[in-house]
Design an enzyme around this catalytic site. Structure first.
Site, PDB file in Angstrom:
ATOM      1  N   GLU A   1       0.869  -1.179   0.000  1.00 28.91           N
ATOM      2  CA  GLU A   1       0.000   0.000   0.000  1.00 28.91           C
ATOM      3  C   GLU A   1       0.906   1.229   0.000  1.00 28.91           C
ATOM      4  OE1 GLU A   1      -3.250  -0.303   2.659  1.00 28.91           O
ATOM      5  OE2 GLU A   1      -3.859   1.780   2.418  1.00 28.91           O
ATOM      6  N   ARG A   2       0.736   2.058  -1.007  1.00 29.42           N
ATOM      7  CA  ARG A   2       1.541   3.291  -1.154  1.00 29.42           C
ATOM      8  C   ARG A   2       3.013   2.993  -1.398  1.00 29.42           C
ATOM      9  NH1 ARG A   2      -3.221   4.787  -2.131  1.00 29.42           N
ATOM     10  NH2 ARG A   2      -4.562   4.949  -0.325  1.00 29.42           N
TER      11      ARG A   2
ATOM     12  N   LYS B   1      -3.219  -0.150  14.184  1.00 28.70           N
ATOM     13  CA  LYS B   1      -4.095   0.842  13.572  1.00 28.70           C
ATOM     14  C   LYS B   1      -5.500   0.365  13.932  1.00 28.70           C
ATOM     15  CE  LYS B   1      -5.633   2.668   9.077  1.00 28.70           C
ATOM     16  NZ  LYS B   1      -5.279   2.930   7.686  1.00 28.70           N
TER      17      LYS B   1
ATOM     18  N   GLU C   1     -10.113   4.175   9.513  1.00 28.85           N
ATOM     19  CA  GLU C   1     -10.298   3.804   8.094  1.00 28.85           C
ATOM     20  C   GLU C   1     -10.755   2.355   7.933  1.00 28.85           C
ATOM     21  OE1 GLU C   1      -7.481   6.818   5.665  1.00 28.85           O
ATOM     22  OE2 GLU C   1      -6.519   4.943   6.197  1.00 28.85           O
TER      23      GLU C   1
ATOM     24  N   ARG D   1      -1.610   3.955  17.100  1.00 31.22           N
ATOM     25  CA  ARG D   1      -1.641   5.115  16.201  1.00 31.22           C
ATOM     26  C   ARG D   1      -2.793   6.062  16.534  1.00 31.22           C
ATOM     27  NH1 ARG D   1      -2.295   4.089  10.612  1.00 31.22           N
ATOM     28  NH2 ARG D   1      -0.591   5.354   9.826  1.00 31.22           N
TER      29      ARG D   1
ATOM     30  N   LYS E   1       0.900  11.235  13.514  1.00 28.80           N
ATOM     31  CA  LYS E   1       1.468  11.716  12.243  1.00 28.80           C
ATOM     32  C   LYS E   1       1.998  13.141  12.415  1.00 28.80           C
ATOM     33  CE  LYS E   1      -0.926   8.767   8.959  1.00 28.80           C
ATOM     34  NZ  LYS E   1      -1.279   8.504   7.575  1.00 28.80           N
TER      35      LYS E   1
ATOM     36  N   ASP F   1      -2.783  14.219   6.812  1.00 28.73           N
ATOM     37  CA  ASP F   1      -2.315  12.914   6.330  1.00 28.73           C
ATOM     38  C   ASP F   1      -1.127  13.097   5.385  1.00 28.73           C
ATOM     39  OD1 ASP F   1      -2.034  10.312   5.659  1.00 28.73           O
ATOM     40  OD2 ASP F   1      -3.869  10.153   4.469  1.00 28.73           O
TER      41      ASP F   1
ATOM     42  N   GLU G   1       3.647   9.275  -0.772  1.00 30.09           N
ATOM     43  CA  GLU G   1       2.259   9.124  -1.213  1.00 30.09           C
ATOM     44  C   GLU G   1       1.675  10.416  -1.788  1.00 30.09           C
ATOM     45  OE1 GLU G   1      -0.286   7.818   1.931  1.00 30.09           O
ATOM     46  OE2 GLU G   1      -2.096   7.917   0.705  1.00 30.09           O
TER      47      GLU G   1
ATOM     48  N   TRP H   1     -10.850  19.346  -8.868  1.00 31.33           N
ATOM     49  CA  TRP H   1     -12.186  18.863  -9.215  1.00 31.33           C
ATOM     50  C   TRP H   1     -12.894  18.275  -8.008  1.00 31.33           C
ATOM     51  CZ3 TRP H   1     -13.558  13.848  -8.348  1.00 31.33           C
ATOM     52  CH2 TRP H   1     -12.516  12.953  -8.127  1.00 31.33           C
TER      53      TRP H   1
END
Ligand code: GCV
Length: 775
Positions: A213-214, A356, A360, A393, A433, A438, A466, A632
């Protein structure tokens, strides 16, 4: 420099696997040849003669030619001390064209030895909850600097094996760069150093199926499907790179641990696989954290709940820790030369969990109506007997924690974790963080830092890019991190348990390193299986820089950058100077063409773009999520991505207003009158964060006499122009030198990426932004 991919020999591999399956009962692990040639990053150990003056070089060469025997205080190849001996022997042999050799002799320093590598207390000790900074102090000296070393020897010693390893890497680093710290004669050397922070962890977001991921440097280096039988040589290099910059711990898999491919991390098969990796990392002084799903008792243990108050759940976690401890322990060889005070239980390599939770889509204590400290406490208890640590976290969002936790994301995180201050167990560290959103291009420092008085804290930095250009742009992050680390939180040490600095205000770096609560650094990995490890060779400056800043967050970004450039490309002023300059400028340039004035608008994802398709291995093609400039999205959903949820924003173009109205709420969560004024008063807020804190009219006139909108437009245009002139074009001018140095493939690796990112996509960013605002 070799870059071509060597074909994987399938037939050989199959035969090998058949043999292994026959032998698997007795074989713990086996090493196969690497399928990929790999770059040596900053551990190149290439010819250095030209950077020394002739007499100094001769002096050093003569010294090592007549001091060839490295006395290694252990012959256990899984000891960090032994890894240190191997590294030194290899490094010196190449650097000075001499034949170094390792001699081992338990219990005493043989008379024939001329270089002594030794830990004084416990060679196997790894990070744990009682870790002291002095455990990792090393000294490099000549002569009789401690009692066990005779007068005429060069010694590299520390209390622990990992400290010894850091000493060796430090010496090799200085030698490769002919650094100022090196005296004219090596016999005058006398260096002592210790890190400033306790935890310096490298966190992988690698999934167990090999995707990342990332990740922008290819698939995961780790092949869980082959473990525990096959341990690729590259895993050891992975450990070497991390240890060489002082990393002392790792978490092996993605924090999104409840994804299907990661859910079974704690079944016995995977525990045994993790243990083999843990053993290898332990031999480089690196302790292993695991990142299980909070619902593992149900997913792996077949219980009908994962409620942290349920006795069966509590028992299940305790048993898991014992299983982990046993598996990690049995995969370690600790037969030789254990030092006094060696504590076997502490040294299995497994040191705790990273969670975590309630974030999310990941379940957590709130699924069972328990608080975060309550959930973490169950886990903290489970690892207590092994001196273990739970990293928890703080990355939660409004909505993740129930209906009351709504509102602006930064404000919500602040309020929620302030309420919990002081409620955590002693062996829980809160990982926050760098900023409240983020990993955006430029964020304010998270206001929890300094405000939390009774919580152990560490910072999480996104080494993987990212939101900062992935593999296609140059965004050298040590410059960004230096900006954050030198931020004056305005908070004082008053009220912080066990720490008082006479009421001095704390920089972020102080909060992370001082007193009982400053616990250090987490970096989200950018390594992958590509031959340059990171996709774009220049991004490895971020991996290197992260380690160096975590070791000492007071070091300047410029020094670290210079160091990385010299180690990676050698010392040639024609190359080093322009590369250092372009790297130092790159964050600001990138910020201008993506996120000027604190806009945070890099969030385009697969919702709107044709480019968004998956590669055959299931990974998203790169340059997709969180890569493009995304005005957008604002128009579409009326909020800036990742900048917050809920009230206070009005970003509709019709109102000709832009920015987040945080000055009176989040802006006031910072300590000290000065910070409150800085973020509360539009005239005082630094321009680079203007729109993070204020909702401003397009026509608002800045000090330069131009309107905000004119300035935004200008920033995009100048950003694009500077990216081309100060980065891409500079790189182009270096081509001939790289060719003459027989180093064309590395040049091309970087060029091919920048040419797409800066050469093409930057125009797209600027065009979209200008269209958006002028539409
Ligand atoms: C691992 C961001 C990223 C996610 C990441 C998350 C986190 O939202 O886009 O990929 O998940 O941060 O830090 O947990």
């Amino acid at each position: 420099m070799q870059f071509k991919k060597q074909p994987f020999n399938q037939t050989t591999m199959k035969i090998f696997l058949i043999i292994i399956s026959f032998l698997s009962i007795t074989i713990v692990h086996t090493v196969i040849a690497s399928t990929l040639p790999d770059d040596k990053l900053w551990l190149r150990y290439e010819n250095i003669q030209t950077i020394y003056n002739p007499s100094k070089y001769e002096n050093y060469k003569n010294f090592f030619s007549s001091h060839k025997n490295i006395y290694c205080a252990t012959d256990d190849k899984y000891s960090p001390v032994y890894s240190a001996c191997k590294e030194l022997s290899n490094g010196l042999s190449i650097l000075f064209d001499v034949n170094m050799s390792i001699i081992t002799n338990n219990n005493k320093t043989p008379a024939t030895a001329s270089i002594v590598i030794e830990s004084l207390v416990d060679e196997y000790s790894l990070l744990n909850i009682s870790t002291k900074l002095s455990d990792e102090e090393f000294s490099i000296s000549y002569g009789n600097h401690h009692i066990e070393v005779a007068a005429d020897k060069l010694s590299i010693v520390s209390n622990t094996g990992r400290g010894v390893l850091y000493g060796v890497f430090h010496l090799l680093n200085l030698l490769q760069r002919n650094a100022n710290e090196l005296p004219a004669k090596i016999i005058d050397i006398n260096i002592k150093e210790q890190p400033k922070s306790r935890i310096r962890i490298w966190q992988l977001w690698d999934n167990m199926d090999g995707t990342i991921e990332r990740g922008y440097g290819g698939r995961s280096i780790f092949h869980w499907e082959e473990l525990p039988n096959i341990v690729r040589p590259r895993y050891e290099d992975y450990a070497r790179y991390l240890a060489s910059v002082g990393i002392n711990s790792i978490s092996l898999t993605n924090v999104n641990s409840c994804f299907t491919m990661n859910q079974q991390l704690l079944n016995i098969t995977n525990i045994n696989k993790a243990a083999v990796l843990g053993k290898l990392f332990a031999s480089y002084g690196i302790a292993t954290f695991l990142t299980p799903c909070f619902d593992s008792p149900m997913l792996v243990g077949n219980l009908n709940t994962s409620d942290p108050f349920d006795p069966r759940v509590i028992q299940w976690w305790k048993e898991i820790v014992i299983k982990l401890q046993n598996a990690f322990q049995s995969s370690r060889v600790t037969t030789t030369n254990n030092k006094k005070n060696a504590s076997i239980i502490m040294n299995s390599g497994f040191i705790g969990f990273l969670f975590k939770a309630d974030s999310e889509g990941m379940p957590g204590p709130s699924s069972y109506n328990r608080t975060e400290p309550e959930g973490s406490s169950m886990l903290a208890n489970a690892v207590k007997d092994i001196g273990g640590i739970i990293i928890w976290r703080a990355f939660t969002h409004p909505g993740n924690l129930g209906p009351i936790k709504v509102g602006d994301q930064p404000l919500m995180q602040f309020k929620y974790f302030m309420e919990l201050d002081g409620l955590w167990d002693e062996n829980v560290v809160l990982q926050i963080k760098n900023g409240p959103m983020d990993f955006q291009t430029h964020e304010p420092v998270h206001s929890l830092f300094g405000n939390l008085k009774n919580t152990k804290v560490m910072i999480e930095l996104g080494v993987t890019q990212e939101y900062t250009g992935q593999a296609y742009h140059l965004c050298h992050l040590p410059v960004q991190w230096e900006n954050y680390l030198t931020f004056n939180t305005g908070c004082t040490s008053d009220g912080i348990n066990n720490y008082n600095d006479g009421g001095k205000m704390l920089l972020l770096a102080d909060v992370l390193t001082k007193g009982k609560n400053g616990w250090g650094f987490a970096g989200v990995s950018n390594f992958g299986e590509t031959v340059v490890w990171v996709g774009n060779l220049l991004s490895s400056s971020n991996s290197f820089g992260y380690g160096r800043m975590a070791w000492n967050p007071y070091t300047s970004a410029k020094d670290i950058t210079k160091e990385w450039v010299e180690l990676t490309f050698g010392i040639d002023m024609q190359i080093t100077k322009p590369i250092v300059n372009m790297m130092m400028d790159s964050w600001y340039i990138y910020e201008n063409y993506t996120s000027p004035f604190g806009l945070s608008a890099i969030d385009d994802n697969c919702a709107d773009r044709k480019q968004c398709f998956k590669l055959p291995n299931g990974m998203l093609e790169d340059r997709v999520d969180h890569y493009w400039w995304a005005g957008w999205l604002w128009a579409g959903v009326g909020k800036p991505p990742n900048a917050g949820y809920g009230g206070g924003f009005n970003l509709s173009r019709n109102d000709r207003m832009i920015g987040n109205n945080r000055s009176l709420e989040y802006g006031q969560t910072y300590c000290g009158k000065e910070n409150k004024e800085i973020f509360g008063n539009i005239k005082q807020t630094p321009l680079r964060l203007l729109l993070t804190f204020h909702h401003v009219s397009y026509d608002y006139v800045l000090d330069d006499g131009r309107t905000l909108m004119d300035n935004i437009m200008l920033a995009f245009q100048l950003g694009q122009e500077n990216a081309e002139s100060k980065i891409l074009n500079v790189w182009k001018t270096l081509k001939t030198i790289f060719i003459n140095n027989n180093d064309q493939e590395r040049w091309e690796n970087v060029y091919n990426k920048l040419n797409i990112g800066i050469g093409e996509d930057t125009k797209n960013f600027t065009r979209s932004a200008l269209n958006y605002f002028t539409d």
